[in-house]
Each structure stands twice: as structure tokens, then as C-alpha cells.
Design a protein around this motif. Structure first.
Motif, PDB file in Angstrom:
ATOM      1  N   LEU A 467       0.533  -1.202  -0.171  1.00  0.00           N
ATOM      2  CA  LEU A 467      -0.047  -0.182   0.112  1.00  0.00           C
ATOM      3  C   LEU A 467       0.946   1.226   0.258  1.00  0.00           C
ATOM      4  O   LEU A 467       0.417   1.754  -0.545  1.00  0.00           O
ATOM      5  N   HIS A 470       1.768   1.472  -3.534  1.00  0.00           N
ATOM      6  CA  HIS A 470       1.105   2.123  -4.244  1.00  0.00           C
ATOM      7  C   HIS A 470       0.374   3.561  -4.260  1.00  0.00           C
ATOM      8  O   HIS A 470       0.250   4.176  -4.954  1.00  0.00           O
ATOM      9  N   TRP A 471       0.326   3.858  -3.283  1.00  0.00           N
ATOM     10  CA  TRP A 471      -0.110   5.179  -2.133  1.00  0.00           C
ATOM     11  C   TRP A 471       1.371   6.441  -2.791  1.00  0.00           C
ATOM     12  O   TRP A 471       1.255   6.816  -2.684  1.00  0.00           O
ATOM     13  N   HIS A 472       1.987   5.032  -3.679  1.00  0.00           N
ATOM     14  CA  HIS A 472       3.328   5.965  -4.273  1.00  0.00           C
ATOM     15  C   HIS A 472       4.378   6.905  -2.618  1.00  0.00           C
ATOM     16  O   HIS A 472       4.776   8.389  -2.984  1.00  0.00           O
ATOM     17  N   LEU A 473       4.168   6.861  -1.765  1.00  0.00           N
ATOM     18  CA  LEU A 473       4.686   7.005  -0.380  1.00  0.00           C
ATOM     19  C   LEU A 473       6.311   6.026  -0.061  1.00  0.00           C
ATOM     20  O   LEU A 473       7.253   7.159   0.382  1.00  0.00           O
TER      21      LEU A 473
END
Length: 538
Positions: A467, A470-473
Motif C-alpha cells: 500500500l 501503491h500510494w507513492h509514499l
């Protein structure tokens, strides 16, 4: 838990054990392992080429203009598209100061201050680039590279600064604000080893798999490898101009390469067993003798693959890609990678090397993901795959499968002497991702109280890491490093130098410790109680 373990041992384990010992899957696994060093070398050059280090500010400051009079003149009497655009967007103060400016004299401090304010607003705003607007501007390589990546945030500000520098080279000084600007002149040279490794991955895989399989089937391994590689290169030719389809030589053609390797060596073995080979006299040198043994199977293979690929017109690579497409898709989804994580840790929990059991199937896919991420990075495109090679070994197997380094830390000061001793002995090895001492020393294997957190940690870290990417963190993996690279360092390197990934590596250890803690304490109490009862009976 005991019933589940019994079911696994009776039904699932024998099947997976047989799979892990299968000759063909073993050859695939060995072939994939043999090409990993190539991806590591390519990855090292990727780190150097795309190290995400920036410094300073993209903003202009007082004294940054090399030739303010020239710049003011271009804005006052714009003759190019960029100057027209900037002039039209200036504030009232800047326009008023420009109208009062006489090119024959020096610009006022008010003009410089107001222009700086407006230009910095442009730098911090949306992308300044427009194809038509910058059609007459010679952009530097670094500007083009950053432009292709469609940057956001600070990188967008850096892009706008670079665009201004390129549009006004005599007026605005070139300011180095990042590693990419320093490395830009050498980027193409640095990408040569990347192309030579990742760009030829399928060729190396074909050679390695066929070599290992030939050895296992008691064929002349080098002949097996040469024969399979020749077939693979032949079907990678374009009929129109007889040049190689270069994209098929990289990750895209990996499954085709594996199938060609297996089929070629199997045919070679068949011809040998049926004595359908050309045998030279015994006094002929061994090398010549062995090479002639491959002549008839090679002729047969070339004819069959030539017939299918070029006469019938079947795109073999496309057929193979289509067949594997569902699996390739599934393993890059959260449910798919969770199933994989559960399967691997469950197998380890019952004493089977989970990685070996499934690696022959999944390793080519993860390696393909990695290669395509590398291709995307070099092209300045978003990375397409989260679960690329390095995701599981680095972000999930923190200090070993099941993040057991966390268990060693939890048990470091355990009241139970056995736990304490095992944890302290095993911790140094777990720094390098080797967890067998604690895995079999506690033990975790076939131990329900530790199996649960062991599997749970893999699922939690898989979910969280997926995640976050996926959230580009944090960055997706695009660099391969040795699997023994210590946690946190590995996180940093695999993500191409993303400090956020390194922080997540440290946090993931803390999360795993929190998961292990109640189970470890329960096991500790259980063992201390058993020891006390044992002493009471003495």
C-alpha cells in the motif's frame, strides 16, 4: 492448528516437495539464480544513474541574474514565445517597473525584486513547458530527462528552473540542485551496463536454464546451452529484415526463453536415448565428438521452430506471454502477493523451504517485473510493478522470512535461558537475512505458538509495503541487491536510494516486534512453567 498441520503434511507437503525436487523446475530455479548477479551489477549502475539526491532551492534569489538588463529588455520587448508568455503573466508591479525601465540604464532594485517574486511564482507553479512555446529553445539532456518523468512537487520546481535557464542562458545562471544534473552528461554511458544485463536477460536465462538441465540430464551442458540459445535467437528474428526483436531479448521474452531451453534439452535427451545421433569414431577429440552428437537434434529443432515461427507464422513469444498473462497480472496485485506470502511462510512453518518450492514458478515473473521497472526508470516513465524482485526479499523478509530479526530482538533479554541464548546467537546472522538458527533453534517450525506470528508478520508487512508503494509514499523496487543485504540498507538501495523506504524498514521491524511480543511472552511463560514443574518432580 495441529489438525491444519497434519492436513498440510499429508496432502499439500508431498506435492510441493515433489515439485521442489522436479528436474525441470530445479533447472529453472538454478538458471534464475545464476542471472541474479547480472541484475545486481545492472542495479548498481542504476543507483549511480538515478540517485534521488537534491539540494538547495530551485528559487531565484537576489544576485542570481547574470545579466538583468538583457533579461528586462527581453521581457519589455518580447520577441520569442517564452518571453511573451512570461511578460504576459507578470504582476502589475513588474509591468509598471518594466514600463519605466530604460535599456540604456541599469535596472532599478524594485524591478529586480518584483521580477524575482514573479519568476519564483512561475517556478513554484504548474509546468512552464509547452511544445510550441519552447520549440525554439535548445533543452539540455537533464531538462529533457526530468520533463519525461512528468515531475511533481519539488522536482517540478526544479524542472521550471531548468527551463528558465535553458531559455535564458546568458541571463539566468545554471544552478546545480541535484544529482541528476551532475550526472546528466554521463547518463548514457552509465546505462550501457544496464542495457547489457537487463536488456539481454532472456538470452542469459535461456543459456543458464538449458545448461543446468543438460547437466542434470547427463548431456553435454555447454552444447545444450548453445543449442537452446541459438533456437531462441532464431525465433527472435523479424522476418521483414532479419534483425533481432530486441525487446524479446530482455524481460519480455523470459518465459519464451525458459520454454525453449526446456524443450531443446528434452529433445536432445530424446535423440540421445534413442541413439538418433551422429557418432564420430572413438579417436576423434572429445569436443568434436560431443558437438556432432548435437547435430541431429539441432537440425530437428531448428526445422520445427523455423516451421512454426516463420512458415506457419505463429508468434511464439506472443502465445507464451498470453498463456502466462493471468499469473503475471495476479502476482502484482495485493491479493495475489498475499497468497504467495501465506504459501511461502506456511511451507516454511512445516519444515519445507517455501522459497525453493515456488521460486521456479514465480522468480521469472518477479525478475520480469524488475526488468520492466528498470526500463521504465531509464525512460523516465512511472514504474509499473510493485512486487518486483526485491519486494518480498527486502520489504517482507526483514531479517529473514517472517521478519524473524524482530523475534530475536524481543527475546534478547528473555527470562528463559534457551530463548535468550538462541536469540543472541542468531541475531548477527539475521542482520544478513539468514534466520535458520532462530527458525530451528526456538523452534518456529511446527511450533503453533510461533507459527501464527511468523505467518502474520509476512501478511502485515506485505500489505503495508504494497500500500505504501501503491500510494507513492515509497519508491517501488527497481534495483536488485544481494538477498543478504541488511535490512534498512536493503530498503534504501532496492528503492533506488529512497530514504523513506529506509525509515519504513526500521518501522517494519518495530511492527514485527509488536506482533511477536505477546506470543513470545506466552511461549516464555509456558517454557518457564514446564521447567519449574520438571524441577519439582526431580
Amino acid at each position: 492448528m495441529s489438525k491444519a498441520t497434519g492436513f498440510l503434511n499429508k496432502t499439500i507437503v508431498p506435492v510441493l516437495t515433489a515439485l521442489s525436487e522436479n528436474t525441470y523446475l530445479s533447472a529453472i530455479r538454478a538458471g534464475m539464480v545464476s542471472v541474479v548477479p547480472l541484475t545486481i551489477i545492472g542495479g548498481l549502475f542504476m543507483i549511480v544513474a538515478f540517485m534521488p539526491i537534491t539540494w538547495g532551492s530551485a528559487k531565484l534569489s537576489v544576485g542570481d541574474f547574470k545579466d538583468l538588463p538583457s533579461f528586462a529588455k527581453k521581457l519589455k520587448q518580447p520577441s520569442d514565445a517564452v518571453s511573451t508568455f512570461i511578460s504576459g503573466g507578470l504582476s502589475v508591479e513588474s509591468k509598471q517597473a518594466l514600463s519605466q525601465y530604460e535599456p540604456s540604464g541599469p535596472p532599478s532594485s524594485q524591478l529586480e525584486t518584483s521580477l524575482l517574486k514573479d519568476l519564483n511564482a512561475i517556478i513554484q507553479g504548474p509546468s512552464l513547458h509547452d511544445e510550441q512555446r519552447f520549440s525554439g529553445v535548445g533543452l539540455r539532456d537533464v531538462t529533457k530527462q526530468l520533463l519525461e518523468r512528468k515531475p511533481q512537487g519539488n522536482d517540478l520546481a526544479r524542472l521550471n528552473r531548468l527551463l528558465l535557464e535553458d531559455a535564458y542562458p546568458p541571463e539566468i545562471p545554471k544552478k546545480v540542485t541535484g544529482w541528476d544534473i551532475l550526472i546528466a552528461p554521463y547518463l548514457q554511458i552509465l546505462q550501457i551496463p544496464v542495457t547489457a544485463t537487463f536488456g539481454m536477460l532472456a538470452v542469459f536465462v535461456c543459456f543458464a536454464v538449458s545448461y543446468d538441465l543438460g547437466k542434470q540430464l547427463k548431456q553435454e551442458a555447454i552444447v545444450s546451452a548453445s543449442m537452446a540459445t541459438a533456437i531462441f535467437l532464431m525465433i527472435s528474428l523479424k522476418l521483414e529484415d532479419l534483425t533481432l526483436i530486441t525487446e524479446n531479448l530482455g524481460s519480455k521474452g523470459m518465459f519464451t526463453a525458459i520454454i525453449v531451453a526446456l524443450v531443446s534439452v528434452r529433445v536432445q535427451k530424446f535423440f540421445t536415448d534413442k541413439n538418433l545421433v551422429i557418432k564420430m569414431p572413438a579417436n576423434v577429440p572429445a569436443v568434436v565428438y560431443e558437438s556432432f552428437l548435437s547435430l541431429s537434434p539441432l537440425c530437428f529443432l531448428i526445422f520445427v521452430f523455423w516451421l512454426v515461427r516463420f512458415v506457419v507464422g505463429v508468434d511464439i513469444d506472443h502465445v507464451v506471454q498470453t498463456a502466462f498473462k493471468p499469473l503475471v497480472f495476479a502476482l502484482n496485485t495485493l491479493p495475489g502477493i498475499l497468497v504467495y506470502a501465506f504459501l511461502v511462510t506456511m511451507l516454511w512453518s512445516v519444515g519445507i523451504n517455501g522459497d525453493n518450492a515456488v521460486d521456479a514458478i514465480v522468480a521469472p515473473i518477479f525478475l520480469q517485473y524488475l526488468a520492466e521497472n528498470v526500463t521504465a526508470m531509464t525512460a523516465g516513465q512511472p514504474l509499473p510493478y510493485i512486487t518486483a524482485y526485491g519486494f518480498f526479499t527486502t520489504f517482507v523478509n526483514v531479517g529473514g522470512t517472517g521478519a524473524t530479526i524482530a523475534l530475536a530482538l524481543v527475546l534478547w533479554n528473555s527470562k528463559e535461558p534457551g530463548f535468550r541464548k538462541v536469540s543472541r546467537i542468531s541475531l548477527p546472522t539475521q542482520i544478513f537475512q539468514i534466520n535458520e538458527p532462530i527458525f530451528f533453534g526456538i523452534p518456529i517450525v511446527l511450533n503453533p505458538i510461533f507459527m501464527a506470528p511468523y505467518i502474520l508478520n509476512a501478511l502485515i508487512l506485505t500489505t503495508c509495503s504494497y500500500l505504501l508503494m501503491h500510494w507513492h509514499l515509497i519508491n517501488k523496487p527497481f534495483v536488485n541487491v544481494p538477498w543478504t543485504t541488511p535490512p534498512i540498507i536493503g530498503h534504501y538501495l532496492v528503492s533506488g536510494g529512497d530514504w523513506r523506504a529506509a525509515v519504513w524498514g526500521a518501522v517494519s521491524i518495530l511492527i514485527a516486534m509488536a506482533v511477536y511480543y505477546p506470543f513470545a511472552k506466552a511461549a516464555e511463560r509456558q517454557r518457564l512453567k514446564a521447567e519449574a514443574e520438571g524441577k519439582a518432580h526431580e
